[in-house]
Design a protein around this motif. Structure first.
Motif, short mmCIF file in Angstrom:
data_model
loop_
_atom_site.label_atom_id
_atom_site.label_comp_id
_atom_site.label_asym_id
_atom_site.label_seq_id
_atom_site.Cartn_x
_atom_site.Cartn_y
_atom_site.Cartn_z
N LEU A 1 4.48 16.51 8.47
CA LEU A 1 3.28 16.57 9.29
C LEU A 1 3.20 15.48 10.37
O LEU A 1 2.88 15.76 11.53
N TRP B 1 -7.57 0.10 11.49
CA TRP B 1 -6.16 0.35 11.19
C TRP B 1 -5.31 -0.36 12.22
O TRP B 1 -5.76 -0.63 13.34
N MET C 1 0.80 -1.22 0.00
CA MET C 1 0.00 0.00 0.00
C MET C 1 0.84 1.27 0.00
O MET C 1 0.31 2.37 -0.18
N SER C 2 2.11 1.17 0.27
CA SER C 2 2.94 2.38 0.24
C SER C 2 3.95 2.27 -0.90
O SER C 2 3.65 2.62 -2.04
N PRO D 1 -4.18 0.16 7.04
CA PRO D 1 -5.35 -0.67 7.33
C PRO D 1 -4.93 -2.10 7.70
O PRO D 1 -4.02 -2.66 7.10
N HIS E 1 3.93 4.95 10.41
CA HIS E 1 2.58 5.25 9.92
C HIS E 1 1.74 3.97 9.93
O HIS E 1 2.15 2.96 9.37
C1 LIG Z 1 2.45 4.26 4.84
C2 LIG Z 1 2.33 5.74 4.73
C3 LIG Z 1 3.38 6.66 4.83
C4 LIG Z 1 4.85 6.36 5.07
C5 LIG Z 1 5.55 5.91 3.82
C6 LIG Z 1 5.65 6.98 2.76
O1 LIG Z 1 6.26 8.04 3.02
O2 LIG Z 1 5.12 6.75 1.68
C7 LIG Z 1 2.80 7.97 4.67
C8 LIG Z 1 3.52 9.17 4.70
C9 LIG Z 1 2.98 10.46 4.57
N1 LIG Z 1 1.65 10.82 4.57
C10 LIG Z 1 1.54 12.18 4.42
C11 LIG Z 1 0.33 12.92 4.38
C12 LIG Z 1 -0.97 12.39 4.40
N2 LIG Z 1 -1.33 11.06 4.36
C13 LIG Z 1 -2.71 10.90 4.39
C14 LIG Z 1 -3.41 9.71 4.34
C15 LIG Z 1 -2.87 8.39 4.27
N3 LIG Z 1 -1.53 8.04 4.42
C16 LIG Z 1 -1.38 6.67 4.27
C17 LIG Z 1 -0.18 5.95 4.36
C18 LIG Z 1 1.12 6.50 4.52
N4 LIG Z 1 1.44 7.83 4.49
C19 LIG Z 1 -2.69 6.14 4.02
C20 LIG Z 1 -2.98 4.69 3.79
C21 LIG Z 1 -3.59 7.21 4.05
C22 LIG Z 1 -5.10 7.14 3.83
C23 LIG Z 1 -5.48 7.52 2.43
C24 LIG Z 1 -4.97 6.50 1.42
O3 LIG Z 1 -5.49 5.39 1.41
O4 LIG Z 1 -4.04 6.85 0.67
C25 LIG Z 1 -3.27 12.22 4.42
C26 LIG Z 1 -4.76 12.53 4.41
C27 LIG Z 1 -5.24 13.03 5.72
C28 LIG Z 1 -4.94 12.10 6.88
O5 LIG Z 1 -5.39 10.95 6.90
O6 LIG Z 1 -4.24 12.56 7.78
C29 LIG Z 1 -2.18 13.14 4.43
C30 LIG Z 1 -2.26 14.63 4.47
C31 LIG Z 1 2.85 12.72 4.27
C32 LIG Z 1 3.18 14.20 3.97
C33 LIG Z 1 3.18 15.04 5.19
C34 LIG Z 1 3.49 16.47 4.86
O7 LIG Z 1 3.00 16.98 3.87
O8 LIG Z 1 4.24 17.09 5.65
C35 LIG Z 1 3.75 11.66 4.38
C36 LIG Z 1 5.25 11.69 4.31
#
Ligand SMILES: CC1=C(CCC(=O)O)c2cc3nc(cc4[nH]c(cc5[nH]c(cc1n2)c(C)c5CCC(=O)O)c(CCC(=O)O)c4C)C(CCC(=O)O)=C3C
Ligand SMILES: [Fe+2]
Length: 318
Positions: free
Chosen positions: A265, A233, A122-123, A189, A186
């Motif tokens: 964030l 989750w 998923m990532s 699900p 992080h």
């Molecule tokens: C595994 C994983 C990583 C780590 C690996 C990687 O780095 O890849 C990561 C990193 C990050 N996630 C970030 C930001 C967000 N992630 C969200 C939502 C989601 N994250 C998910 C997974 C992950 N996220 C998932 C499954 C969702 C649900 C929606 C979907 O199914 O896709 C949302 C929506 C609102 C919320 O749910 O908070 C936001 C704003 C930022 C940037 C922060 C910035 O801008 O400073 C970063 C580095």
């Protein structure tokens, strides 16, 4: 003649301004716009960390630049030159834009790497899938780094950071062994587990290796930043873990978010604001290890795994 190998450096991406948050959030939600309440909540969180600046953008820019330097420095006279391209999952330049830029420059061979050490379908899996599709359509042969969660230099730099903060706890009067080290990442699900996804096991392996190297026995793993959806989750969440620790009279907590490599964030808000507020409520002393950002040790990890992946191309062996 020098052969150029493209390096597609992939990262999550962040908005460029508060006005860009809506489009960014809509992209994360696969084209479904957030409700006004959801949008406001996310904007508020970005505003809380740095008043409308988006640190992940600069951190990613610096990481890409530093990796490019690390890959080429000290290798003058070699037949291969590495050229880095940025590709973001949810913001410009998108992963596809990065591959397109490589094609425009006449690159025929590329290595893809994600600025996240642990693999989940998923990532990292979705980053790679998108890059692969675009590369195939562009006639670029690509190799991918799937994970580097046990790279010795990664374990080394993370354990140094844990030790440095334990020193600070000691200086502040705590008994080193009384500090509970919380490794975190992080959440995803819960259904990834029934899919046989390696994400959790890789995170536990990193945590165990870092704890061992830093001589830490008082540790556990916990999740953070779970999405706000109706499906379950992975837990426990760090806030829940902190409540439990407080009930068990734990006073000192060091969080090591080993699933992340940059200040953004999830680190600056979810840990430094949200978890920190709970800590003071619980009368608990909470610290976190510094993020890797463009630390030369992290760049060395990345350049090592990129060079290894590029080794499969005949061009780099000539
Ligand atoms: C595994 C994983 C990583 C780590 C690996 C990687 O780095 O890849 C990561 C990193 C990050 N996630 C970030 C930001 C967000 N992630 C969200 C939502 C989601 N994250 C998910 C997974 C992950 N996220 C998932 C499954 C969702 C649900 C929606 C979907 O199914 O896709 C949302 C929506 C609102 C919320 O749910 O908070 C936001 C704003 C930022 C940037 C922060 C910035 O801008 O400073 C970063 C580095
Ligand atoms: Fe996320």
């Amino acid at each position: 003649m020098t052969t150029k190998i493209g390096v597609l450096v992939m990262s999550y991406g962040t908005p460029e301004s508060l006005e860009g948050v809506e489009a960014y959030y809509t992209h994360i939600r696969r084209g479904h716009a957030p409700s006004p309440e959801q949008l406001k909540e996310l904007k508020d969180r970005y505003e809380a960390i740095v008043g409308g600046v988006f640190p992940l953008r600069e951190n990613t820019n610096r990481q890409v630049e530093a990796l490019q330097a690390a890959l080429n420095n000290g290798h003058a006279g070699e037949k291969v030159e590495f050229v880095c391209y940025q590709g973001l999952k949810h913001a410009r330049p998108f992963i596809e834009d990065g591959v397109e830029a490589m094609a425009k420059d006449g690159i025929t061979h590329g290595v893809g790497i994600v600025l996240a050490p642990h693999y989940s379908v998923m990532s990292v899996g979705t980053y790679i899938k998108r890059a692969k599709e675009k590369a195939e359509a562009s006639g670029i042969e690509m190799a991918f780094v799937e994970s580097y969660h046990l790279h010795p230099e990664l374990i080394e730099v993370l354990s140094r950071r844990v030790s440095a903060k334990l020193d600070l706890f000691e200086e502040a009067g705590a008994v080193r062994e009384d500090v509970r080290v919380l490794f975190s990442a992080h959440s995803l699900p819960e259904r990834i587990l029934s899919m046989g996804d390696p994400y959790r096991d890789q995170l536990l392996a990193t945590s165990e290796a870092v704890a061992k190297q830093a001589g830490v026995r008082n540790w556990q793993f916990t999740w953070q930043s779970a999405g706000r959806t109706s499906e379950p989750w992975l837990g426990p969440d760090i806030l829940e873990t902190m409540h439990e620790l407080s009930e068990a009279q734990v006073k000192y907590v060091l969080v090591a978010p080993v699933g992340f490599v940059s200040d953004h964030l999830e680190v600056l808000y979810d840990l430094d604001i949200e978890a920190q507020a709970l800590a003071s409520e619980l009368d608990m002393r909470l610290m976190r290890i510094d993020s890797l950002n463009s630390d030369p040790a992290y760049m060395s990890v990345l350049s090592d795994v990129v060079r290894t992946a590029a080794g499969q191309f005949k061009v780099s062996q000539s």
